[in-house]
Scaffold this motif. Structure first.
Motif, PDB file in Angstrom:
ATOM      1  N   THR A 238      17.367  10.391   8.313  1.00 56.03           N
ATOM      2  CA  THR A 238      18.165  10.764   7.145  1.00 56.03           C
ATOM      3  C   THR A 238      18.046   9.718   6.050  1.00 56.03           C
ATOM      4  O   THR A 238      18.181   8.520   6.302  1.00 56.03           O
ATOM      5  CB  THR A 238      19.647  10.947   7.520  1.00 56.03           C
ATOM      6  OG1 THR A 238      19.756  11.883   8.596  1.00 56.03           O
ATOM      7  CG2 THR A 238      20.450  11.453   6.331  1.00 56.03           C
ATOM      8  N   ARG A 263      11.260  14.636  -0.497  1.00 57.88           N
ATOM      9  CA  ARG A 263      11.286  15.927   0.200  1.00 57.88           C
ATOM     10  C   ARG A 263       9.913  16.292   0.764  1.00 57.88           C
ATOM     11  O   ARG A 263       9.817  17.138   1.659  1.00 57.88           O
ATOM     12  CB  ARG A 263      11.801  17.004  -0.738  1.00 57.88           C
ATOM     13  CG  ARG A 263      13.313  16.911  -0.953  1.00 57.88           C
ATOM     14  CD  ARG A 263      13.808  17.894  -1.982  1.00 57.88           C
ATOM     15  NE  ARG A 263      15.285  17.925  -2.020  1.00 57.88           N
ATOM     16  CZ  ARG A 263      16.001  18.438  -3.017  1.00 57.88           C
ATOM     17  NH1 ARG A 263      15.372  18.964  -4.076  1.00 57.88           N
ATOM     18  NH2 ARG A 263      17.310  18.417  -2.969  1.00 57.88           N
ATOM     19  N   ARG A 274      15.600  14.444   6.503  1.00 59.25           N
ATOM     20  CA  ARG A 274      16.758  15.043   5.852  1.00 59.25           C
ATOM     21  C   ARG A 274      17.082  14.182   4.643  1.00 59.25           C
ATOM     22  O   ARG A 274      17.297  12.975   4.774  1.00 59.25           O
ATOM     23  CB  ARG A 274      17.944  15.069   6.818  1.00 59.25           C
ATOM     24  CG  ARG A 274      19.250  15.570   6.202  1.00 59.25           C
ATOM     25  CD  ARG A 274      20.409  15.281   7.135  1.00 59.25           C
ATOM     26  NE  ARG A 274      21.677  15.727   6.589  1.00 59.25           N
ATOM     27  CZ  ARG A 274      22.861  15.332   7.035  1.00 59.25           C
ATOM     28  NH1 ARG A 274      22.943  14.473   8.054  1.00 59.25           N
ATOM     29  NH2 ARG A 274      23.974  15.770   6.480  1.00 59.25           N
TER      30      ARG A 274
END
Length: 363
Positions: A238, A263, A274
């Motif tokens: 993350t 991304r 993420r």
């Protein structure tokens, strides 16, 4: 305080990676946090009193969760710190200082395995050169801080000839690193070094098997865009990354490009991360040298806590609400940093974690 023992000096070969060392993530268990007491009103553009008040609250908060090692430049600094920190779990060290940004001028610790309470691993450090972000300020005293820390801890370590600042690199503890081209590729740090050169260097010294690059950071950031002011790992998979709400803001296109690039990035197994958006403060802040670079991404992760800078901004609470679910089991604490940001950084810039472990024997 006692005079620290003389530590060992190691050749460049074999490398830390050859010895099984890597830089652990910030959320790994800490032995302590290192900080440097602010001094010199001119360094803080007349805000030193407010800076010390906020800094003391930061130290007291960290010291509730883990030991603190505090560098002080002189007797005045120590007296001031002791008066503000009475009763806190703090060890004081008299060390010549130019400034307070130990994230960048301090050592980067490395361990043979992940630091855990039940299995504290052998611990060493890398002593990089520091030149105040390309010679922007005085730096000769601060460049000696890693050697002092190594001597105090009696820790065999590696001395490197390259300039590298801790705030310029993020690691996820699973072989991936993040940095910015605007910082690492400046001619005032390591002229001629390429992305491939840095990838090889950080692989050998810090165990970064895959180095990911963003283009740039915040407007008027004197670090040339450190990654820790915009984009951070919060766990191995993350990433939180800063975004600007105003399309007319000079930071808007840079942050949007970073968001799009993140991304499209993957971990060592080719899996996407993420990516969580974290707003920048809504209100533009001006300082003595133009626009200031306030950001919520400059949080610091410790044993059971995360401290997040607050600026008296409409987005302060929203940033805390976004970050809290990302740190289960840790208390996410907002602390004031409106005076500290006058110096150009915040909590992450002012701290350096020492992972839990035993000083490596050098064998």
């Amino acid at each position: 305080m006692t005079t620290p023992p003389v530590s060992h000096f190691l050749p460049q070969d074999p490398t830390p990676r050859d010895r099984g060392f890597a830089m652990p993530p910030e959320w790994a268990q800490h032995a302590a946090t290192w900080l440097s007491w602010p001094q010199g009103d001119e360094l803080w553009f007349g805000h030193l009193a407010g800076v010390r008040e906020e800094f003391a609250e930061l130290v007291r908060t960290i010291a509730r969760f883990e030991p603190v090692h505090l560098l002080v430049r002189d007797l005045e600094s120590e007296r001031d710190a002791r008066a503000r920190l009475e009763g806190a779990n703090v060890t004081y060290h008299h060390v010549p200082l130019d400034d307070s940004w130990i994230r960048d001028n301090g050592p980067i610790f490395i361990t043979q395995g992940q630091p855990t309470t039940h299995n504290p691993p052998p611990t060493s450090l890398v002593n990089w050169r520091f030149n105040a972000w390309g010679g922007k300020f005085e730096w000769e005293n601060d460049d000696r801080i890693p050697e002092y820390v190594a001597q105090f801890l009696d820790m065999p370590h590696w001395d490197r000839p390259e300039v590298l600042e801790g705030g310029g690199l993020e690691v996820n503890g699973a072989g991936v690193g993040l940095t910015t081209r605007s910082c690492f590729l400046t001619d005032t740090r390591n002229p001629g070094m390429t992305e491939a050169d840095y990838a090889a260097l950080l692989r050998d010294t810090l165990g970064v098997e895959k180095l990911l690059w963003l283009d740039g950071g915040l407007e008027n950031d004197h670090t040339d865009g450190h990654i820790d002011t915009i984009t951070r790992f919060v766990d191995p998979r993350t990433i939180v990354t800063s975004v600007a709400g105003d399309q007319q803001d000079a930071n808007f296109p840079v942050m949007q490009k970073n968001l799009a690039d993140l991304r499209g990035m993957t971990d060592l197994e080719g899996q996407p991360f993420r990516v969580v958006e974290l707003p920048l403060p809504a209100v533009r802040l001006e300082g003595a040298e133009g626009r200031l670079p306030p950001t919520y991404a400059n949080f610091y992760i410790g044993n059971g806590f995360v401290v997040v800078p607050q600026y008296g901004d409409p987005n302060d609470l929203s940033a805390l609400d976004i970050l809290r679910p990302l740190f289960p089991g840790r208390e996410v604490i907002g602390l004031p940093s409106r005076a500290i940001i006058e110096g150009g950084g915040s909590f992450h810039c002012l701290t350096q974690q020492q992972p839990l472990g035993e000083p490596w024997s050098g064998e």
